[in-house]
Scaffold this motif. Structure first.
Motif, PDB file in Angstrom:
ATOM      1  N   PRO A 155     -19.189 122.619 -37.278  1.00 47.45           N
ATOM      2  CA  PRO A 155     -19.796 123.964 -37.360  1.00 47.45           C
ATOM      3  C   PRO A 155     -21.267 124.005 -36.967  1.00 47.45           C
ATOM      4  O   PRO A 155     -21.726 124.963 -36.348  1.00 47.45           O
ATOM      5  N   GLU A 156     -22.015 122.954 -37.304  1.00 52.16           N
ATOM      6  CA  GLU A 156     -23.437 122.929 -36.939  1.00 52.16           C
ATOM      7  C   GLU A 156     -23.619 122.762 -35.428  1.00 52.16           C
ATOM      8  O   GLU A 156     -24.556 123.314 -34.840  1.00 52.16           O
ATOM      9  N   ASP A 157     -22.741 122.008 -34.785  1.00 52.10           N
ATOM     10  CA  ASP A 157     -22.787 121.875 -33.330  1.00 52.10           C
ATOM     11  C   ASP A 157     -22.375 123.185 -32.666  1.00 52.10           C
ATOM     12  O   ASP A 157     -22.980 123.607 -31.681  1.00 52.10           O
ATOM     13  N   ARG A 158     -21.372 123.823 -33.200  1.00 52.29           N
ATOM     14  CA  ARG A 158     -20.946 125.124 -32.662  1.00 52.29           C
ATOM     15  C   ARG A 158     -22.091 126.129 -32.755  1.00 52.29           C
ATOM     16  O   ARG A 158     -22.323 126.928 -31.859  1.00 52.29           O
ATOM     17  N   LYS A 159     -22.850 126.055 -33.854  1.00 51.39           N
ATOM     18  CA  LYS A 159     -23.993 126.952 -34.050  1.00 51.39           C
ATOM     19  C   LYS A 159     -25.042 126.765 -32.951  1.00 51.39           C
ATOM     20  O   LYS A 159     -25.529 127.752 -32.388  1.00 51.39           O
ATOM     21  N   ILE A 160     -25.385 125.507 -32.612  1.00 47.93           N
ATOM     22  CA  ILE A 160     -26.432 125.338 -31.594  1.00 47.93           C
ATOM     23  C   ILE A 160     -25.932 125.733 -30.208  1.00 47.93           C
ATOM     24  O   ILE A 160     -26.711 126.214 -29.385  1.00 47.93           O
ATOM     25  N   VAL A 161     -24.640 125.573 -29.942  1.00 49.15           N
ATOM     26  CA  VAL A 161     -24.096 126.045 -28.662  1.00 49.15           C
ATOM     27  C   VAL A 161     -24.190 127.568 -28.609  1.00 49.15           C
ATOM     28  O   VAL A 161     -24.605 128.144 -27.599  1.00 49.15           O
ATOM     29  N   THR A 162     -23.842 128.236 -29.696  1.00 47.12           N
ATOM     30  CA  THR A 162     -23.912 129.698 -29.750  1.00 47.12           C
ATOM     31  C   THR A 162     -25.347 130.178 -29.587  1.00 47.12           C
ATOM     32  O   THR A 162     -25.615 131.136 -28.850  1.00 47.12           O
ATOM     33  N   LEU A 163     -26.281 129.511 -30.255  1.00 43.21           N
ATOM     34  CA  LEU A 163     -27.696 129.890 -30.124  1.00 43.21           C
ATOM     35  C   LEU A 163     -28.188 129.694 -28.699  1.00 43.21           C
ATOM     36  O   LEU A 163     -28.924 130.538 -28.166  1.00 43.21           O
ATOM     37  N   ALA A 164     -27.802 128.595 -28.064  1.00 38.90           N
ATOM     38  CA  ALA A 164     -28.207 128.332 -26.682  1.00 38.90           C
ATOM     39  C   ALA A 164     -27.645 129.391 -25.744  1.00 38.90           C
ATOM     40  O   ALA A 164     -28.340 129.897 -24.855  1.00 38.90           O
ATOM     41  N   ARG A 165     -26.392 129.738 -25.945  1.00 36.24           N
ATOM     42  CA  ARG A 165     -25.756 130.760 -25.108  1.00 36.24           C
ATOM     43  C   ARG A 165     -26.453 132.116 -25.284  1.00 36.24           C
ATOM     44  O   ARG A 165     -26.699 132.834 -24.320  1.00 36.24           O
ATOM     45  N   SER A 166     -26.798 132.448 -26.513  1.00 32.20           N
ATOM     46  CA  SER A 166     -27.488 133.706 -26.796  1.00 32.20           C
ATOM     47  C   SER A 166     -28.858 133.760 -26.138  1.00 32.20           C
ATOM     48  O   SER A 166     -29.253 134.791 -25.600  1.00 32.20           O
ATOM     49  N   ALA A 167     -29.585 132.639 -26.180  1.00 32.77           N
ATOM     50  CA  ALA A 167     -30.920 132.598 -25.557  1.00 32.77           C
ATOM     51  C   ALA A 167     -30.812 132.822 -24.060  1.00 32.77           C
ATOM     52  O   ALA A 167     -31.612 133.548 -23.470  1.00 32.77           O
ATOM     53  N   ARG A 168     -29.826 132.200 -23.443  1.00 34.64           N
ATOM     54  CA  ARG A 168     -29.623 132.368 -21.993  1.00 34.64           C
ATOM     55  C   ARG A 168     -29.336 133.822 -21.660  1.00 34.64           C
ATOM     56  O   ARG A 168     -29.932 134.398 -20.746  1.00 34.64           O
ATOM     57  N   ALA A 169     -28.438 134.432 -22.394  1.00 32.31           N
ATOM     58  CA  ALA A 169     -28.047 135.818 -22.113  1.00 32.31           C
ATOM     59  C   ALA A 169     -29.182 136.793 -22.432  1.00 32.31           C
ATOM     60  O   ALA A 169     -29.485 137.687 -21.637  1.00 32.31           O
ATOM     61  N   ARG A 170     -29.805 136.615 -23.577  1.00 36.49           N
ATOM     62  CA  ARG A 170     -30.854 137.540 -24.025  1.00 36.49           C
ATOM     63  C   ARG A 170     -32.049 137.546 -23.067  1.00 36.49           C
ATOM     64  O   ARG A 170     -32.630 138.583 -22.781  1.00 36.49           O
ATOM     65  N   ASN A 171     -32.408 136.363 -22.571  1.00 35.86           N
ATOM     66  CA  ASN A 171     -33.601 136.245 -21.730  1.00 35.86           C
ATOM     67  C   ASN A 171     -33.309 136.305 -20.237  1.00 35.86           C
ATOM     68  O   ASN A 171     -34.235 136.301 -19.433  1.00 35.86           O
ATOM     69  N   GLY A 231     -32.239 119.710 -40.237  1.00 33.32           N
ATOM     70  CA  GLY A 231     -31.285 120.802 -40.047  1.00 33.32           C
ATOM     71  C   GLY A 231     -31.867 122.076 -39.459  1.00 33.32           C
ATOM     72  O   GLY A 231     -31.139 123.032 -39.207  1.00 33.32           O
ATOM     73  N   ARG A 232     -33.177 122.102 -39.234  1.00 35.68           N
ATOM     74  CA  ARG A 232     -33.787 123.285 -38.607  1.00 35.68           C
ATOM     75  C   ARG A 232     -33.411 123.325 -37.122  1.00 35.68           C
ATOM     76  O   ARG A 232     -33.271 122.281 -36.487  1.00 35.68           O
ATOM     77  N   THR A 233     -33.269 124.536 -36.599  1.00 34.25           N
ATOM     78  CA  THR A 233     -32.911 124.694 -35.191  1.00 34.25           C
ATOM     79  C   THR A 233     -34.055 125.348 -34.425  1.00 34.25           C
ATOM     80  O   THR A 233     -34.822 126.142 -34.971  1.00 34.25           O
ATOM     81  N   TYR A 234     -34.124 124.997 -33.145  1.00 35.25           N
ATOM     82  CA  TYR A 234     -35.129 125.527 -32.232  1.00 35.25           C
ATOM     83  C   TYR A 234     -34.390 125.960 -30.980  1.00 35.25           C
ATOM     84  O   TYR A 234     -33.591 125.196 -30.440  1.00 35.25           O
ATOM     85  N   VAL A 235     -34.656 127.175 -30.525  1.00 35.33           N
ATOM     86  CA  VAL A 235     -33.909 127.772 -29.426  1.00 35.33           C
ATOM     87  C   VAL A 235     -34.878 128.157 -28.319  1.00 35.33           C
ATOM     88  O   VAL A 235     -35.975 128.648 -28.590  1.00 35.33           O
ATOM     89  N   ALA A 236     -34.456 127.955 -27.067  1.00 43.15           N
ATOM     90  CA  ALA A 236     -35.347 128.261 -25.944  1.00 43.15           C
ATOM     91  C   ALA A 236     -34.545 128.549 -24.686  1.00 43.15           C
ATOM     92  O   ALA A 236     -33.372 128.197 -24.583  1.00 43.15           O
ATOM     93  N   GLY A 237     -35.237 129.164 -23.750  1.00 43.86           N
ATOM     94  CA  GLY A 237     -34.695 129.381 -22.416  1.00 43.86           C
ATOM     95  C   GLY A 237     -35.567 128.682 -21.400  1.00 43.86           C
ATOM     96  O   GLY A 237     -36.627 128.124 -21.728  1.00 43.86           O
TER      97      GLY A 237
END
Length: 117
Positions: A9-25, A38-44
């Motif tokens: 589930p934690e790996d699925r979460k970072i894939v979802t966050l990465a996908r969202s960053a790509r789409a949003r930006n 366990g903290r996450t960092y998201v970027a484009g």
């Protein structure tokens, strides 16, 4: 291809966050990393005249700038078949050679998992 339902589930979460960053930006790549706490960092992708960073390099830089001292995992959503040597090196610098890097297509399907090493 990796069935997303079989991902941790934690790996699925970072894939979802990465996908969202790509789409949003509206950028070529999105990435997310999870640090040792366990903290996450998201970027484009960053594409300025004076500064060019891949999404994964940017996510690692954000983790370092926020005080992270290790990484548990990284994910990148990209059209590329795998993570570049430069991206894996950035993950390796903070997480070590065995840190997994999940590489997913734009639809969020994980194509492969490689190590940073």
């Amino acid at each position: 291809m990796t069935d997303s339902s079989t991902l941790d589930p934690e790996d699925r979460k970072i894939v979802t966050l990465a996908r969202s960053a790509r789409a949003r930006n509206g950028v070529p790549e999105g990435a997310a990393v999870r640090d040792g706490t366990g903290r996450t960092y998201v970027a484009g992708t960053v594409a300025l005249d004076s500064l060019k960073l891949s999404a994964l390099q940017t996510a690692v830089a954000m983790a370092v700038a926020s005080g992270a001292t290790s990484l548990e995992a990284a994910a990148v959503v990209t059209e590329a078949e795998t993570a570049s040597a430069q991206d894996r090196a950035a993950v390796r610098d903070l997480g070590g050679a065995q840190t997994p890097v999940l590489v997913a297509g734009p639809d969020g399907t994980v194509r492969t998992t490689v190590t940073a090493g």
